[in-house]
Design a protein around this motif. Structure first.
Motif, PDB file in Angstrom:
ATOM      1  N   ALA A 200      19.152   4.213   6.096  1.00 26.59           N
ATOM      2  CA  ALA A 200      19.532   3.899   7.195  1.00 26.59           C
ATOM      3  C   ALA A 200      20.851   3.322   7.325  1.00 26.59           C
ATOM      4  O   ALA A 200      22.050   3.620   8.020  1.00 26.59           O
ATOM      5  CB  ALA A 200      18.646   2.976   7.925  1.00 26.59           C
ATOM      6  N   LEU A 201      21.385   2.542   6.139  1.00 28.60           N
ATOM      7  CA  LEU A 201      22.824   1.875   5.948  1.00 28.60           C
ATOM      8  C   LEU A 201      23.751   3.173   5.577  1.00 28.60           C
ATOM      9  O   LEU A 201      24.785   3.016   6.126  1.00 28.60           O
ATOM     10  CB  LEU A 201      22.478   0.960   4.816  1.00 28.60           C
ATOM     11  CG  LEU A 201      23.955   0.224   4.386  1.00 28.60           C
ATOM     12  CD1 LEU A 201      24.534  -0.569   5.649  1.00 28.60           C
ATOM     13  CD2 LEU A 201      23.840  -0.617   3.171  1.00 28.60           C
ATOM     14  N   SER A 202      23.463   3.884   4.922  1.00 32.08           N
ATOM     15  CA  SER A 202      24.159   5.240   4.665  1.00 32.08           C
ATOM     16  C   SER A 202      24.394   5.784   5.951  1.00 32.08           C
ATOM     17  O   SER A 202      25.543   6.378   6.330  1.00 32.08           O
ATOM     18  CB  SER A 202      23.866   6.178   3.540  1.00 32.08           C
ATOM     19  OG  SER A 202      22.494   6.526   3.984  1.00 32.08           O
ATOM     20  N   ILE A 203      23.378   6.202   6.521  1.00 33.79           N
ATOM     21  CA  ILE A 203      23.524   6.785   7.907  1.00 33.79           C
ATOM     22  C   ILE A 203      24.409   6.025   8.935  1.00 33.79           C
ATOM     23  O   ILE A 203      25.334   6.656   9.575  1.00 33.79           O
ATOM     24  CB  ILE A 203      22.023   7.096   8.594  1.00 33.79           C
ATOM     25  CG1 ILE A 203      21.423   8.113   7.765  1.00 33.79           C
ATOM     26  CG2 ILE A 203      22.279   7.691   9.960  1.00 33.79           C
ATOM     27  CD1 ILE A 203      20.146   8.254   8.161  1.00 33.79           C
ATOM     28  N   GLY A 204      24.121   4.858   8.790  1.00 35.21           N
ATOM     29  CA  GLY A 204      25.080   3.939   9.823  1.00 35.21           C
ATOM     30  C   GLY A 204      26.418   4.056   9.552  1.00 35.21           C
ATOM     31  O   GLY A 204      27.402   3.990  10.414  1.00 35.21           O
ATOM     32  N   MET A 205      26.738   3.982   8.050  1.00 34.84           N
ATOM     33  CA  MET A 205      28.190   3.937   7.736  1.00 34.84           C
ATOM     34  C   MET A 205      28.915   5.374   8.037  1.00 34.84           C
ATOM     35  O   MET A 205      30.048   5.294   8.578  1.00 34.84           O
ATOM     36  CB  MET A 205      28.307   3.721   6.220  1.00 34.84           C
ATOM     37  CG  MET A 205      27.950   2.294   5.540  1.00 34.84           C
ATOM     38  SD  MET A 205      27.646   2.113   3.757  1.00 34.84           S
ATOM     39  CE  MET A 205      29.445   2.591   3.296  1.00 34.84           C
ATOM     40  N   ILE A 206      28.203   6.389   8.018  1.00 39.88           N
ATOM     41  CA  ILE A 206      28.494   7.663   8.304  1.00 39.88           C
ATOM     42  C   ILE A 206      28.970   7.461  10.113  1.00 39.88           C
ATOM     43  O   ILE A 206      29.843   8.192  10.280  1.00 39.88           O
ATOM     44  CB  ILE A 206      27.712   8.789   8.131  1.00 39.88           C
ATOM     45  CG1 ILE A 206      27.537   8.938   6.625  1.00 39.88           C
ATOM     46  CG2 ILE A 206      28.127  10.336   8.659  1.00 39.88           C
ATOM     47  CD1 ILE A 206      26.497   9.634   6.248  1.00 39.88           C
ATOM     48  N   ILE A 207      27.872   7.122  10.730  1.00 40.09           N
ATOM     49  CA  ILE A 207      28.246   7.064  12.216  1.00 40.09           C
ATOM     50  C   ILE A 207      29.345   6.244  12.709  1.00 40.09           C
ATOM     51  O   ILE A 207      29.959   6.483  13.202  1.00 40.09           O
ATOM     52  CB  ILE A 207      26.872   6.583  12.965  1.00 40.09           C
ATOM     53  CG1 ILE A 207      25.698   7.545  12.679  1.00 40.09           C
ATOM     54  CG2 ILE A 207      27.087   6.308  14.512  1.00 40.09           C
ATOM     55  CD1 ILE A 207      24.315   7.286  13.155  1.00 40.09           C
ATOM     56  N   GLU A 208      29.372   5.023  11.809  1.00 35.56           N
ATOM     57  CA  GLU A 208      30.535   4.060  12.235  1.00 35.56           C
ATOM     58  C   GLU A 208      31.838   4.681  11.895  1.00 35.56           C
ATOM     59  O   GLU A 208      32.646   4.607  12.385  1.00 35.56           O
ATOM     60  CB  GLU A 208      30.341   2.930  11.252  1.00 35.56           C
ATOM     61  CG  GLU A 208      31.327   1.598  11.768  1.00 35.56           C
ATOM     62  CD  GLU A 208      32.585   1.574  11.204  1.00 35.56           C
ATOM     63  OE1 GLU A 208      33.552   1.236  11.913  1.00 35.56           O
ATOM     64  OE2 GLU A 208      32.822   2.287  10.038  1.00 35.56           O
ATOM     65  N   SER A 209      31.971   5.440  10.723  1.00 36.86           N
ATOM     66  CA  SER A 209      33.272   5.972  10.310  1.00 36.86           C
ATOM     67  C   SER A 209      33.511   7.119  11.256  1.00 36.86           C
ATOM     68  O   SER A 209      34.807   7.295  11.451  1.00 36.86           O
ATOM     69  CB  SER A 209      32.961   6.577   8.905  1.00 36.86           C
ATOM     70  OG  SER A 209      32.901   5.667   7.829  1.00 36.86           O
ATOM     71  N   ALA A 210      32.409   8.024  11.687  1.00 40.51           N
ATOM     72  CA  ALA A 210      32.969   9.113  12.665  1.00 40.51           C
ATOM     73  C   ALA A 210      33.218   8.704  14.163  1.00 40.51           C
ATOM     74  O   ALA A 210      34.207   9.085  14.699  1.00 40.51           O
ATOM     75  CB  ALA A 210      31.339   9.986  12.813  1.00 40.51           C
ATOM     76  N   LEU A 211      32.581   7.223  14.558  1.00 43.52           N
ATOM     77  CA  LEU A 211      33.100   6.942  15.760  1.00 43.52           C
ATOM     78  C   LEU A 211      34.626   6.236  15.854  1.00 43.52           C
ATOM     79  O   LEU A 211      35.295   6.385  16.569  1.00 43.52           O
ATOM     80  CB  LEU A 211      32.050   5.862  16.228  1.00 43.52           C
ATOM     81  CG  LEU A 211      30.531   6.311  16.612  1.00 43.52           C
ATOM     82  CD1 LEU A 211      29.721   5.057  16.875  1.00 43.52           C
ATOM     83  CD2 LEU A 211      30.567   7.056  17.615  1.00 43.52           C
ATOM     84  N   SER A 212      34.826   5.468  14.554  1.00 43.20           N
ATOM     85  CA  SER A 212      36.171   5.004  14.318  1.00 43.20           C
ATOM     86  C   SER A 212      37.154   6.297  14.104  1.00 43.20           C
ATOM     87  O   SER A 212      38.415   6.054  14.562  1.00 43.20           O
ATOM     88  CB  SER A 212      36.225   3.902  12.923  1.00 43.20           C
ATOM     89  OG  SER A 212      35.322   3.056  13.230  1.00 43.20           O
ATOM     90  N   PHE A 213      36.872   7.317  13.661  1.00 42.57           N
ATOM     91  CA  PHE A 213      37.739   8.427  13.285  1.00 42.57           C
ATOM     92  C   PHE A 213      38.098   8.881  14.656  1.00 42.57           C
ATOM     93  O   PHE A 213      38.828   9.383  15.065  1.00 42.57           O
ATOM     94  CB  PHE A 213      37.039   9.564  12.620  1.00 42.57           C
ATOM     95  CG  PHE A 213      37.903  10.497  12.393  1.00 42.57           C
ATOM     96  CD1 PHE A 213      38.790  10.502  11.249  1.00 42.57           C
ATOM     97  CD2 PHE A 213      37.894  11.743  13.080  1.00 42.57           C
ATOM     98  CE1 PHE A 213      39.853  11.608  11.070  1.00 42.57           C
ATOM     99  CE2 PHE A 213      38.876  12.858  12.665  1.00 42.57           C
ATOM    100  CZ  PHE A 213      39.675  12.652  11.822  1.00 42.57           C
ATOM    101  N   LEU A 214      36.888   9.078  15.882  1.00 39.55           N
ATOM    102  CA  LEU A 214      37.307   9.443  17.049  1.00 39.55           C
ATOM    103  C   LEU A 214      37.923   8.619  18.036  1.00 39.55           C
ATOM    104  O   LEU A 214      38.330   8.649  19.238  1.00 39.55           O
ATOM    105  CB  LEU A 214      35.964   9.886  17.772  1.00 39.55           C
ATOM    106  CG  LEU A 214      35.145  11.059  16.976  1.00 39.55           C
ATOM    107  CD1 LEU A 214      33.969  11.440  17.629  1.00 39.55           C
ATOM    108  CD2 LEU A 214      36.057  12.306  17.118  1.00 39.55           C
ATOM    109  N   GLY A 215      38.134   7.229  17.439  1.00 44.39           N
ATOM    110  CA  GLY A 215      38.800   6.206  18.250  1.00 44.39           C
ATOM    111  C   GLY A 215      37.566   5.535  19.095  1.00 44.39           C
ATOM    112  O   GLY A 215      38.144   4.772  20.209  1.00 44.39           O
ATOM    113  N   LEU A 216      36.211   5.398  18.987  1.00 42.11           N
ATOM    114  CA  LEU A 216      35.405   4.850  19.560  1.00 42.11           C
ATOM    115  C   LEU A 216      34.575   3.691  19.037  1.00 42.11           C
ATOM    116  O   LEU A 216      33.876   2.997  19.522  1.00 42.11           O
ATOM    117  CB  LEU A 216      33.948   5.842  19.956  1.00 42.11           C
ATOM    118  CG  LEU A 216      34.537   7.200  20.673  1.00 42.11           C
ATOM    119  CD1 LEU A 216      33.037   8.102  20.680  1.00 42.11           C
ATOM    120  CD2 LEU A 216      34.844   6.868  22.294  1.00 42.11           C
ATOM    121  N   GLY A 217      35.137   3.386  17.895  1.00 44.01           N
ATOM    122  CA  GLY A 217      34.736   2.234  17.212  1.00 44.01           C
ATOM    123  C   GLY A 217      35.599   0.905  17.335  1.00 44.01           C
ATOM    124  O   GLY A 217      36.327   0.816  18.188  1.00 44.01           O
ATOM    125  N   GLY A 218      35.801   0.229  16.114  1.00 44.37           N
ATOM    126  CA  GLY A 218      36.629  -0.887  16.404  1.00 44.37           C
ATOM    127  C   GLY A 218      38.328  -0.345  16.580  1.00 44.37           C
ATOM    128  O   GLY A 218      38.557   0.650  16.150  1.00 44.37           O
TER     129      GLY A 218
END
Length: 277
Positions: A200-218
């Protein structure tokens, strides 16, 4: 400990070592002589990698190496916080569903199916629209995406334990349902929870990176590996090292987490682990 590592293949050991290295690098990075990640004009704008700037510089002349190190810490920390919160909630709900059965099982299982049907990116858009982009939204999206996985795994293992003799004996002795779950069931499913947590940690990292790439993360000046990828993609044609460096580190981090998950699984399943080595 040494007997456990003796059952792990070399590739998994490499993954575990790489994971430890990346985590330590992210934690102690601010204390290493790598430069100030926020210093504008530290070097020429968009300069190629050199001895002074191993990962080059960005469009503001900031050294990219300390920014990538900051991104490692941010991506790992945010994903780990989200997954740990989800693991606690998912383990509790999975045990309740598997042990009590009936209406509780149907409600929890169907709720997990509903969450599982939402793609992570769509959930991210919906949550960001309600809560606004940022780290809290990213944690919520990771939790929504990984919670059904924990519930399914824990529920399945709990169902197999609920009818075992020692569980029945505890109930006959007058132990309350919550005591049975905490004292007798939880210790027997913790291995499955730990294995699921690593994946789940690897999935979370993928999701966090995708959201940040789209401007929805940090948001800026917050830096994660995903936001650094987005930053570098604007200069891909004439400064590809920005994308290559952050992308390579992100890929290495996800690979290390997955290999560590394989190592944990093999260590907890000795017979299966020996058959793979």
């Amino acid at each position: 400990m040494f007997s456990i590592f003796g059952r792990i293949d070399r590739l998994s050991r490499f993954g575990f070592g790489l994971l430890v290295f990346l985590i330590l690098l992210g934690l102690i990075g601010p204390y290493l002589p790598l430069g100030d990640p926020m210093r504008i004009g530290a070097g020429p704008r968009l300069s190629s990698p050199s001895w002074l700037f191993p990962f080059g510089t960005d469009e503001l002349g900031r050294s990219f190496l300390p920014r990538v190190v900051d991104g490692i810490r941010a991506t790992f920390l945010l994903s780990a916080v989200a997954v740990i919160i989800t693991a606690i909630i998912g383990t509790l709900l999975g045990m309740v569903a598997g042990f009590f059965g009936g209406v509780a099982d149907q409600v929890v299982a169907r709720g997990a199916d509903i969450l599982f049907s939402f793609p992570a990116i769509l959930a991210g858009l919906l949550i960001a629209a309600v809560m606004g982009p940022g780290q809290i939204s990213a944690i919520a999206v990771i939790s929504v995406a990984t919670l059904p996985l924990f519930i399914r795994v824990v529920r399945s293992v709990t169902l197999g334990l609920a009818s075992r003799g020692f569980i029945v004996a505890a109930q006959v002795a007058g132990a309350s349902p919550w005591r049975v779950m905490i004292v007798h069931i939880l210790p027997n499913i913790i291995g499955a929870v730990i294995v699921q947590l690593t994946y789940a940690l690897s999935i979370g990292m993928i999701i966090e990176s995708a959201l940040s790439f789209l401007g929805l993360g940090g948001q800026a000046p917050y830096a994660s590996l995903g936001s650094l990828l987005r930053q570098g993609s604007a200069y891909l044609t004439f400064a590809p090292w920005l994308v290559l460096s952050s992308g390579a580190v992100l890929s290495a981090a996800i690979m290390a987490v997955n290999l560590t998950g394989d190592a944990v699984r093999d260590a907890l399943e000795p017979l299966k682990g020996r058959s793979l080595t």
